[in-house]
Scaffold this active site. Structure first.
Site, PDB file in Angstrom:
ATOM      1  N   CYS A  55     -34.708 -29.916  12.454  1.00 33.70           N
ATOM      2  CA  CYS A  55     -34.003 -29.715  13.598  1.00 33.70           C
ATOM      3  C   CYS A  55     -34.614 -30.664  14.588  1.00 33.70           C
ATOM      4  CB  CYS A  55     -34.031 -28.344  14.045  1.00 33.70           C
ATOM      5  SG  CYS A  55     -36.022 -27.924  14.777  1.00 33.70           S
ATOM      6  N   ASN A  98     -40.406 -21.551   6.913  1.00 35.21           N
ATOM      7  CA  ASN A  98     -39.848 -20.987   8.295  1.00 35.21           C
ATOM      8  C   ASN A  98     -40.180 -19.593   8.240  1.00 35.21           C
ATOM      9  OD1 ASN A  98     -37.867 -20.465   6.193  1.00 35.21           O
ATOM     10  ND2 ASN A  98     -36.392 -20.325   7.837  1.00 35.21           N
ATOM     11  N   ILE A  99     -40.725 -19.386   9.700  1.00 33.65           N
ATOM     12  CA  ILE A  99     -41.020 -17.845   9.898  1.00 33.65           C
ATOM     13  C   ILE A  99     -40.294 -17.487  11.192  1.00 33.65           C
ATOM     14  CG2 ILE A  99     -43.040 -16.449  10.472  1.00 33.65           C
ATOM     15  CD1 ILE A  99     -43.580 -17.984   7.658  1.00 33.65           C
ATOM     16  N   GLU A 100     -39.404 -16.441  11.025  1.00 30.75           N
ATOM     17  CA  GLU A 100     -38.272 -16.132  12.018  1.00 30.75           C
ATOM     18  C   GLU A 100     -39.148 -14.673  12.681  1.00 30.75           C
ATOM     19  OE1 GLU A 100     -34.724 -15.326  10.438  1.00 30.75           O
ATOM     20  OE2 GLU A 100     -34.514 -17.689  10.135  1.00 30.75           O
ATOM     21  N   CYS A 131     -38.276 -29.891  15.377  1.00 37.21           N
ATOM     22  CA  CYS A 131     -39.024 -30.736  14.562  1.00 37.21           C
ATOM     23  C   CYS A 131     -39.358 -32.117  14.557  1.00 37.21           C
ATOM     24  CB  CYS A 131     -38.715 -30.016  13.028  1.00 37.21           C
ATOM     25  SG  CYS A 131     -39.137 -28.296  12.977  1.00 37.21           S
ATOM     26  N   GLU A 133     -40.829 -27.176   8.827  1.00 38.60           N
ATOM     27  CA  GLU A 133     -41.637 -28.647   8.835  1.00 38.60           C
ATOM     28  C   GLU A 133     -42.801 -28.408   9.989  1.00 38.60           C
ATOM     29  OE1 GLU A 133     -38.624 -27.812   9.071  1.00 38.60           O
ATOM     30  OE2 GLU A 133     -37.150 -29.451   8.567  1.00 38.60           O
ATOM     31  N   CYS A 177     -39.915 -23.520  12.484  1.00 41.38           N
ATOM     32  CA  CYS A 177     -39.694 -24.026  11.403  1.00 41.38           C
ATOM     33  C   CYS A 177     -40.378 -24.376  10.155  1.00 41.38           C
ATOM     34  CB  CYS A 177     -38.804 -25.471  11.511  1.00 41.38           C
ATOM     35  SG  CYS A 177     -37.250 -25.065  12.563  1.00 41.38           S
TER      36      CYS A 177
HETATM   37  N1  THU Z   1     -34.940 -24.186   9.804  1.00 41.35           N
HETATM   38  C1  THU Z   1     -36.129 -24.873   9.372  1.00 41.35           C
HETATM   39  O1  THU Z   1     -37.126 -24.228   8.957  1.00 41.35           O
HETATM   40  N2  THU Z   1     -35.935 -26.301   8.963  1.00 41.35           N
HETATM   41  C2  THU Z   1     -35.189 -27.079   9.297  1.00 41.35           C
HETATM   42  O2  THU Z   1     -35.052 -28.070   9.107  1.00 41.35           O
HETATM   43  C3  THU Z   1     -33.794 -26.323   9.694  1.00 41.35           C
HETATM   44  C4  THU Z   1     -33.766 -24.885  10.304  1.00 41.35           C
HETATM   45  C5  THU Z   1     -35.011 -22.655  10.099  1.00 41.35           C
HETATM   46  C6  THU Z   1     -35.009 -22.311  11.356  1.00 41.35           C
HETATM   47  C7  THU Z   1     -34.598 -20.734  10.975  1.00 41.35           C
HETATM   48  O3  THU Z   1     -35.412 -19.900  10.489  1.00 41.35           O
HETATM   49  C8  THU Z   1     -33.555 -21.060  10.087  1.00 41.35           C
HETATM   50  O4  THU Z   1     -33.773 -22.246   9.486  1.00 41.35           O
HETATM   51  C9  THU Z   1     -31.927 -21.120  10.561  1.00 41.35           C
HETATM   52  O5  THU Z   1     -31.969 -21.974  11.699  1.00 41.35           O
END
Ligand code: THU
Length: 135
Positions: A91, A45-47, A94, A58, A56
């Site tokens: 989520c 995950n890259i915010e 995804c 995935e 996310c």
């Molecule tokens: N996130 C994912 O990368 N995958 C998931 O299955 C659930 C959520 C990430 C998005 C965000 O960077 C962090 O988790 C919190 O929501």
């Protein structure tokens, strides 16, 4: 998929989790996908400070495979790994991306801290999916 292969895919998801860029949530996620030719792609995950721009794990993995030239529906399995006590589910954004690029029966392996595995599928995660406008 054999148990040892599933475990390997989950290991890859944990490994790539180390590359998570998550300074806002501090919630690290890694995903690994196995293609129909056994190639594995991973993503974290890259915010972003503009939270909606976050990607996310995935989607990072799926988009990486597609960017490498793999065609839709060539994904054989997906593993998701975090640092969570309970199984970490993808989520809904995804899930919709999985509908587009995976077969409904594609297994999705969810994991949790105690290393147990929950096997679900794209169909189970998205029943009654929106997958065509030809209706
Ligand atoms: N996130 C994912 O990368 N995958 C998931 O299955 C659930 C959520 C990430 C998005 C965000 O960077 C962090 O988790 C919190 O929501």
């Amino acid at each position: 998929m054999e148990n040892s292969e599933i475990k390997k895919l989950i290991e890859e998801a944990h490994k790539v989790k180390e590359h998570s860029y998550s300074p806002y949530s501090h919630f690290r996620v890694g995903a690994a996908i196995k293609m129909d030719d056994d190639q594995v792609f991973t993503g974290a995950n890259i915010e972003n400070v503009s939270f909606g721009a976050t990607n996310c794990a995935e989607r990072s993995a799926i988009f990486t495979a597609l960017s490498a030239g793999y065609k839709p529906k060539s994904i054989n399995a997906i593993a998701v790994a975090g640092d969570t006590k309970d199984f970490l589910p993808p989520c809904s954004i995804c899930r919709q991306v999985m509908v587009e690029f995976c077969d409904p029966e594609t297994p999705v392996y969810l994991t949790r801290e105690d290393e147990s595995i929950l096997t679900t599928s794209v169909r189970e995660l998205v029943p009654f999916a929106f997958e065509t406008m030809d209706m």
